[in-house]
Design an enzyme around this catalytic site. Structure first.
Site, mmCIF file in Angstrom:
data_model
loop_
_atom_site.group_PDB
_atom_site.id
_atom_site.type_symbol
_atom_site.label_atom_id
_atom_site.label_comp_id
_atom_site.label_asym_id
_atom_site.label_seq_id
_atom_site.Cartn_x
_atom_site.Cartn_y
_atom_site.Cartn_z
ATOM 1 N N ASP B 93 76.876 34.844 63.361
ATOM 2 C CA ASP B 93 77.265 33.440 63.484
ATOM 3 C C ASP B 93 78.050 33.052 62.230
ATOM 4 O O ASP B 93 78.235 33.863 61.317
ATOM 5 C CB ASP B 93 76.049 32.556 63.747
ATOM 6 C CG ASP B 93 75.121 32.496 62.549
ATOM 7 O OD1 ASP B 93 75.456 33.076 61.497
ATOM 8 O OD2 ASP B 93 74.055 31.877 62.664
ATOM 9 N N GLY B 96 77.482 27.636 60.226
ATOM 10 C CA GLY B 96 77.549 26.190 60.423
ATOM 11 C C GLY B 96 76.216 25.582 60.826
ATOM 12 O O GLY B 96 75.791 24.563 60.263
ATOM 13 N N PHE B 97 75.536 26.216 61.762
ATOM 14 C CA PHE B 97 74.288 25.653 62.254
ATOM 15 C C PHE B 97 73.214 25.656 61.164
ATOM 16 O O PHE B 97 72.494 24.673 60.972
ATOM 17 C CB PHE B 97 73.803 26.428 63.482
ATOM 18 C CG PHE B 97 72.519 25.892 64.049
ATOM 19 C CD1 PHE B 97 72.519 24.736 64.819
ATOM 20 C CD2 PHE B 97 71.309 26.515 63.791
ATOM 21 C CE1 PHE B 97 71.330 24.215 65.330
ATOM 22 C CE2 PHE B 97 70.124 26.006 64.297
ATOM 23 C CZ PHE B 97 70.138 24.852 65.071
ATOM 24 N N ASP B 268 71.301 34.032 72.396
ATOM 25 C CA ASP B 268 70.496 34.513 71.273
ATOM 26 C C ASP B 268 69.413 33.486 71.029
ATOM 27 O O ASP B 268 69.613 32.296 71.294
ATOM 28 C CB ASP B 268 71.346 34.640 70.001
ATOM 29 C CG ASP B 268 71.509 33.299 69.317
ATOM 30 O OD1 ASP B 268 70.731 33.003 68.397
ATOM 31 O OD2 ASP B 268 72.409 32.523 69.716
#
Lengths: 379, 379
Positions: B93, B96-97, B268
């Protein structure tokens, strides 16, 4: 699941012995190191990976399992082999050592020992007969008598009292075991602290009673290594050569080689798994602490020539990262590395004894430890 | 290590799709569930056991790895595949999250996001360009653009600002990625909160830029399942059918089937490993909490018909014991059970889509969950 306990001496080299134990659940090659599965699991490892690391037999703790989940429960669930998915030999200790080391309060009488459970504070009684009953419920291939471990340093009279009590309990353990299932074995435990005369008395008393094997207990409790080795040297000549000899709770890789050289056949210790969980790998270069920052950028595996995937397929940098990040896999990989190294060491000892070159083997291994780890290039 | 990224649609059944992704490190069968290896390890599992459980691809977290051990260090150690001993596809990833969910302090500007590391308090900057650089250093087969996750509930203007910023970052991510190694893929991320119009704007903007695949982000953050599914239904028709669609951070087994039915290809979630470490097994009988005392005397395995050894070779009584005793092996076995169950579910979905009976498959699976666990005899 049928062969009765037996011990066969295959070769000797000086005092060192190469042998083979037959149990109802299979063979144990000696000298043997038994990984410790305190609570019915070798911490952090799948049983198949314990086997793949080379272990023939594991140890489980009566003290822990009687308190949780309970011996009767393990029996209802099919016995300890089924419970922990380890269809190979299992030795259980009698609980005596953990009563001394783990319970907050204990009262020893000739009848047995009463102690406060470290889990829920309940008062629990353990007698020689109950210790045998528990180990029978667990289904151990090799059971241990209940003994009394005297904390060192201790006075001569304390040590002698412990020896007398342990011998009385040995007698009762054998009586209780006599009605047990055929094929299983019972070992007596030599006590006597750091007192040679008491050790010899203890060993003679046990041999008079007669056991399938003989353990040396109450050592590796903080005394210097030379005291431990001296006690082994006193005891071994008293023990019958046709029975296996087990040094309880020992030890470092160096301890093992020293004790094998003095005629010891079996060992158990939490060190490979405990130190593994804390970031220390045992290797042919000596112990390596993976928490050390010097490993952060080291792309080399712990030992490229190891047969153990955990030692070969992961960089030291990755192992360092796992320990710093407190990831479970770090403990799992280093426990696996260490169990595999201990087994590799025992395999080397077995081959060397058969070849009649155990002293050379030991010198070579100890030289590797002394030279220490090979630094990474450019450091 | 040579094939370039590609996606092939093998079959459709309603909106549900059966496909295959080619990456430089091998194939990914879709619908696919990606176990999460946050810190370069799927928690508690050996990589070979993740593979044996059926996983084609794992996810790793840029946010965590950039802070520790550092992307440049992973690159020096041979890249993430080598680092974590996972020679198969990896998706990373963009961070950002996690910047939104883990860092104590963050400041978002058009240039990027500055945040305080949750590890050592250092201020760190992440830009679209740096996020691509990090993922390239890690060696990801599939990289994600840096996006801004807006916390829900949010005002319409906040959501729209987040969409515009994420689109601008998408453009810059693609520019930065363009110079990258051939064969690797970059996915855009649809944002827009729970606002259908914003979601559609976001998806259209991304398609105009053009990516190898499209993710739906900013969901599974606490909104009701029907909102999540409604957003998927809005977005999917806008996305090109020839590209894979990835629903980020989702979810329960039921979420997965609902999203597959709506045309989603990849997922995921930490749920199988996190819940496993906390004692919950996902099974065809629904979730089973092994900490519950009712399992203490249950000799049955979790699922005697499972292909997964962890579900088949250990009694519920043993798993209960491991959880009560806080043994690492409990988390390892239940994580393995859960990853294997998620993979089994995806395998069933793939076969059902190919056979044109996905709706029947879903009904059958959901009926099993509704019926629940089979009580032990005598309880």
């Amino acid at each position: 699941m049928s062969a009765a306990f037996a011990f066969r001496l295959i070769a000797t080299d000086g005092a060192a012995r190469r042998g083979e134990i037959t149990t109802p659940h299979g063979l144990v090659r000696t000298p043997a190191f038994m990984p410790v599965g305190t609570q019915a699991t070798v911490k952090g490892m799948l049983p198949a990976d314990v086997r793949a690391a080379g272990a023939d037999i594991v140890l489980a703790n009566t003290y822990h399992l009687m308190l949780r989940p309970g011996a009767e429960r393990v029996a209802r669930l099919g016995g300890l082999h089924r419970f922990m998915n380890w269809p190979h030999p299992i030795l259980t200790d009698s609980g005596g050592f953990q009563v001394m080391s783990l319970s907050a309060l204990r009262e020893v009488t000739p009848h047995g020992v009463t102690f406060r459970s470290h889990l829920d504070g309940a008062m629990v009684e353990l007698t020689p007969e109950r210790a045998i009953e528990i180990q029978t419920l667990l289904g151990a291939d090799i059971s241990m008598q209940l003994d009394e471990c005297v904390r060192l340093p201790a006075s001569r009279s304390e040590i002698e009292r412990g020896v007398r009590l342990s011998l009385a309990w040995a007698e009762r353990s054998k009586q209780a075991f006599a009605g047990g299932e055929a094929g299983r074995a019972l070992f007596g435990i030599v006590q006597g602290g750091d007192d040679a005369a008491a050790r010899i008395d203890s060993a003679r008393g046990l041999v008079d009673i007669g056991f399938h094997g003989y353990a040396v207990g109450g050592l590796a409790v903080g005394e210097p290594q030379d005291v431990m080795l001296a006690m082994i040297e006193e005891v071994v000549p008293v023990l019958p050569p046709e029975c296996p000899r087990y040094l309880m709770g020992v030890g470092t890789p160096g301890d093992l080689l020293q004790a094998v050289a003095r005629g010891t056949d079996m060992f158990d210790c939490v060190m490979p798994t405990r130190n593994g969980r804390h970031g220390v790998a045992f290797t042919r270069f000596g112990p390596i602490n993976l928490k050390n920052a010097r490993h952060a950028d080291d792309a080399r595996p712990l030992d490229a020539e190891s047969a153990c995937p955990a030692a070969r397929d992961y960089s030291r940098g990755y192992l360092h990262h796992l320990m710093k990040a407190k990831e479970m896999l770090g403990g799992t990989l280093l426990s696996t590395v260490n169990i595999a190294y201990y087994q590799h060491l025992m395999q080397g000892a077995r081959e060397a004894i058969e070849a009649g070159c155990f002293a050379d083997f030991r010198r070579h291994v100890e030289e590797g430890w002394r030279q220490g780890d090979i630094p990474a290039a450019g450091t």
